[in-house]
Design a protein around this motif. Structure first.
Motif, short mmCIF file in Angstrom:
data_model
loop_
_atom_site.label_atom_id
_atom_site.label_comp_id
_atom_site.label_asym_id
_atom_site.label_seq_id
_atom_site.Cartn_x
_atom_site.Cartn_y
_atom_site.Cartn_z
N PRO A 93 -36.59 16.98 -20.08
CA PRO A 93 -37.06 15.65 -20.57
C PRO A 93 -38.27 15.09 -20.20
N ASP B 172 -40.81 17.06 -21.72
CA ASP B 172 -40.81 16.94 -23.08
C ASP B 172 -41.14 15.75 -23.77
N ASN B 173 -40.90 14.56 -22.88
CA ASN B 173 -41.11 13.39 -23.45
C ASN B 173 -40.33 12.94 -24.44
N ARG B 174 -39.36 13.38 -24.87
CA ARG B 174 -38.27 12.91 -25.47
C ARG B 174 -36.76 13.03 -25.27
N TRP C 114 -34.09 11.72 -25.98
CA TRP C 114 -33.12 11.94 -26.82
C TRP C 114 -32.48 13.36 -27.41
N ARG C 115 -33.25 14.14 -26.96
CA ARG C 115 -32.96 15.82 -27.10
C ARG C 115 -33.17 16.42 -25.75
N HIS D 83 -33.66 22.52 -30.57
CA HIS D 83 -33.46 20.96 -30.40
C HIS D 83 -32.09 20.80 -30.15
N ARG E 276 -31.41 11.22 -35.96
CA ARG E 276 -32.49 12.25 -35.88
C ARG E 276 -31.83 13.69 -36.74
N GLU F 174 -49.17 17.61 -29.77
CA GLU F 174 -48.47 16.44 -29.72
C GLU F 174 -49.28 15.47 -30.87
N THR G 224 -48.01 16.89 -34.29
CA THR G 224 -46.57 16.35 -34.68
C THR G 224 -46.66 14.71 -35.00
N ASP G 225 -47.43 13.87 -34.43
CA ASP G 225 -47.51 12.41 -34.54
C ASP G 225 -48.14 12.23 -35.99
#
Length: 180
Positions: free
Chosen positions: A96, A99-101, A103-104, A120, A128, A165, A168-169
């Motif tokens: 994490p 990954d900077n996420r 929540w997964r 994921h 999500r 990144e 994706t953003d």
């Protein structure tokens, strides 16, 4: 990440450029096969369900040629056990903090030093999960919407070829519109 000699310590697959490929009918079969393999491997642990998501799950859509899969889990407590099952299959865990996420939990399957699949892991009840399924299904149902998304992906891949990144953003507004 660099070592003391200024050389990158990241594996080549971690810094790949964003490249969009023409649609490939084999992606659906590969996604189905990987889904079945992961379901068989991980369901005895804590993975409740595996889904093929992302652009490779949508017929006739240009995509990065990487099969995206999503697994539903009760919690992340068994990540080490999951990793021990996935490592022999060439899956790499991206923790994490990289990954900077938070929540997964994220895994990348590598072949010939290139990404071939992503996994994921999402906690049961996380919105999500539902959003990913709804987005996929909406694009499968609406060919014009899928075409628009494909054109956007090609444009953004050229604009952000060296920054996954940002690529994706930049798709975020489109995804939000489809889900609304």
């Amino acid at each position: 990440m660099e070592n003391k000699h200024g050389k990158s310590e990241w594996p080549a697959w971690a810094t790949e450029t964003v490249e969009i490929a023409e649609p490939d009918a084999r992606w659906l079969k590969k996604g189905s096969e990987e889904k079945e393999r992961l379901t068989g491997l991980l369901s005895p642990l804590v993975v409740l369900q595996v889904e093929h998501i992302g652009s490779t799950s949508i017929p006739d859509l240009p995509a990065k040629p990487i099969i995206d899969l999503m697994g539903k889990v009760h919690s992340f407590d068994a990540i080490e056990d999951i990793l021990s099952l996935l490592e022999p299959e060439n899956w790499h865990y991206v923790p994490p903090h990289l990954d900077n996420r938070p929540w997964r939990r994220f895994f990348v399957k590598v072949k010939n030093n290139k990404r071939v699949a992503h996994l994921h892991l999402i906690r049961e009840g996380d919105q999500r999960w539902t959003n990913q399924i709804q987005f996929r299904d909406r694009l499968i149902e609406d060919g014009e919407l899928a075409k628009e998304y494909g054109e956007l992906k090609v444009k953004l891949s050229q604009q952000y070829a060296d920054d996954r990144e940002k690529y994706t953003d930049a798709k975020g507004a489109f995804v939000a519109r489809v889900l609304s």
